[in-house]
Design an enzyme around this catalytic site. Structure first.
Site, PDB file in Angstrom:
ATOM      1  N   TYR A 180     -14.486  16.082 -16.153  1.00  0.00           N
ATOM      2  CA  TYR A 180     -14.664  14.867 -16.039  1.00  0.00           C
ATOM      3  C   TYR A 180     -15.808  14.717 -14.978  1.00  0.00           C
ATOM      4  CZ  TYR A 180     -14.725   9.642 -14.971  1.00  0.00           C
ATOM      5  OH  TYR A 180     -15.154   8.406 -14.756  1.00  0.00           O
ATOM      6  N   ARG A 227       0.757  -1.240  -0.007  1.00  0.00           N
ATOM      7  CA  ARG A 227       0.130  -0.130   0.174  1.00  0.00           C
ATOM      8  C   ARG A 227       0.897   1.304  -0.003  1.00  0.00           C
ATOM      9  NH1 ARG A 227      -1.942   2.211   4.582  1.00  0.00           N
ATOM     10  NH2 ARG A 227      -2.196   0.456   5.616  1.00  0.00           N
ATOM     11  N   LYS A 270      -5.764   5.604 -19.590  1.00  0.00           N
ATOM     12  CA  LYS A 270      -6.139   5.963 -20.832  1.00  0.00           C
ATOM     13  C   LYS A 270      -4.961   5.824 -21.627  1.00  0.00           C
ATOM     14  CE  LYS A 270      -9.787   7.434 -18.632  1.00  0.00           C
ATOM     15  NZ  LYS A 270     -10.864   6.448 -18.422  1.00  0.00           N
ATOM     16  N   ASP A 314      -5.518  18.657 -14.506  1.00  0.00           N
ATOM     17  CA  ASP A 314      -5.915  17.238 -15.402  1.00  0.00           C
ATOM     18  C   ASP A 314      -5.477  17.298 -16.421  1.00  0.00           C
ATOM     19  OD1 ASP A 314      -6.931  14.979 -16.299  1.00  0.00           O
ATOM     20  OD2 ASP A 314      -8.736  14.991 -14.972  1.00  0.00           O
TER      21      ASP A 314
END
Ligand SMILES: Cc1ncc(COP(=O)(O)O)c(C=O)c1O
Length: 373
Positions: A104, A51, A195, A170
């Site tokens: 988004y 983690r 993406k 972004d």
């Protein structure tokens, strides 16, 4: 049982692997010395607990920092993990955040519905007005080109208008191949690595890049919230990144060809692509972008016609997400309510295309046939 769990392994003579192995382990045996505490207290240690970090995440992070020209990168389990870690690590009750009305959908939900419940003062302004609205903000959050409107934010103008604000960008649509926000004054860049960065529609991941201080602060938040990018995903991402510039060059070329062909079709009422001289911000795109990307949107006369085109393409599959090798088409207005968005900024006659790496004439033929039938 004990012997089963602790087998004696043969020596492994030979060379070292050419590619990084997948470190499919959740934890690491630590040295029994004070060095263990040093490992445990480092930012994103690569050999402590998955983690916190892993060698596979660190490899992808080194590549991603290189692409953005950043001091440091942090790999997380999704693009939204990157967006939320960037924002949550830099706001508290009373912080003034200025962002766009075009974002988004999940980012918009975070800004509009989630942050205000913690007392964060969020103002959403029309995208082109962001530079005018930025003065006085503690944090400015921008997305350019925005999903799915393909509107640009003038990042240098935002920076000049609010020199002391923390500017988070972004850059998912443009990618570092086409826009380098840190060079235009951004402090932190958030991207969905799901993406173009990965590029093969087989990984969900996100990345933050910026100074070691800001990335370290975001890591502290992410360590607590827990959106891990697991070793196999990080490994796949590092593999995808090896061909990133080659893929982007082809995405840019293909999208330009498709945008031009759609513009010439009588049933297409508008094409939104920064590489077209008809894009209202084409001059800004030429200043801010080195290429115009693989994403575009276009409108037809009616929402019914948009549905018809969506049903009629064969090569372009109807799927959300973007940036893979295959061309995808979506009708954002049909999906936006299910993601908690509003239709204010999305035209029901608009279709969004993620232009893939197929032969450009095949993509064009598929779309023109769908428009003509
Ligand atoms: C511009 C943009 N930012 C962030 C995200 C979120 O990325 P992820 O789905 O990897 O969480 C997306 C997803 O489509 C996006 O298009």
């Amino acid at each position: 049982m004990t012997r089963l769990l602790h087998p004696s392994l043969p020596d492994r003579p030979g060379g070292v692997p050419v590619t990084t192995p997948i470190y499919q382990t959740s934890t690491y045996e630590l040295p029994r010395t004070p060095e263990a505490a040093e490992i445990a207290s480092a930012v994103a240690p690569t050999g402590y607990y998955t983690r916190y970090g892993s060698p596979n995440a660190a490899e992808a992070e080194a590549m991603l920092a290189e692409l953005d020209g950043a001091e440091r990168a942090l790999l997380l389990g999704s693009g939204m993990a990157a967006v939320s870690a960037a924002l949550l690590s830099n706001v508290r009750a009373g912080t003034r955040v200025v962002a766009q009305t075009n974002h988004y959908t999940a980012a918009l939900t975070l800004l509009r519905d989630v942050l205000p419940t913690f007392g964060v003062d969020v103002a959403l302004v029309p995208q082109e007005a962001l530079p005018d609205a930025a003065p006085g903000a503690d944090v400015v959050y921008a997305e350019t080109p925005s999903n799915p409107a393909m509107v640009l934010t003038d990042l240098a103008a935002v920076r000049a208008a609010a020199p002391s604000a923390l500017l988070i960008v972004d850059n998912t649509f443009a990618t570092p191949y086409n826009t380098r926000p840190l060079e235009l004054g951004a402090d932190l860049v958030a991207q969905s690595a799901t993406k173009y960065l990965n590029g093969h529609s087989d990984v969900t991941a996100g990345v933050l890049t910026g100074s070691a201080e800001l990335v370290g602060r975001a890591w502290e938040t992410a360590r607590v919230l827990g959106p891990v990018c697991h070793p196999f995903e990080a490994w796949l991402l590092a593999r995808g990144l090896r061909t990133f510039p080659l893929r982007m060059a082809r995405h840019n070329d293909n999208a330009q060809r498709v945008a031009e062909a759609l513009s010439a079709h009588p049933r297409v009422t508008a094409v939104h692509y920064p590489g077209l001289p008809s894009h209202p911000q084409h001059d800004l795109a030429r200043r801010q972008m080195t290429g115009f990307g693989g994403m575009l949107s276009f409108t037809v006369a009616t929402p019914e016609e948009a549905q018809h085109v969506l049903r009629s393409t064969v090569l372009a599959g109807n799927a959300v997400s973007l940036g893979g090798t295959e061309t995808l088409i979506t009708h954002p207005a049909s999906l936006i309510f299910s993601h908690g968005g509003t239709s204010d900024t999305v035209d029901a006659s608009l279709l969004r295309l993620s232009v893939g790496l197929e032969e450009p004439e095949d993509i064009v033929e598929d779309l023109l046939r769908a428009l003509d039938t």
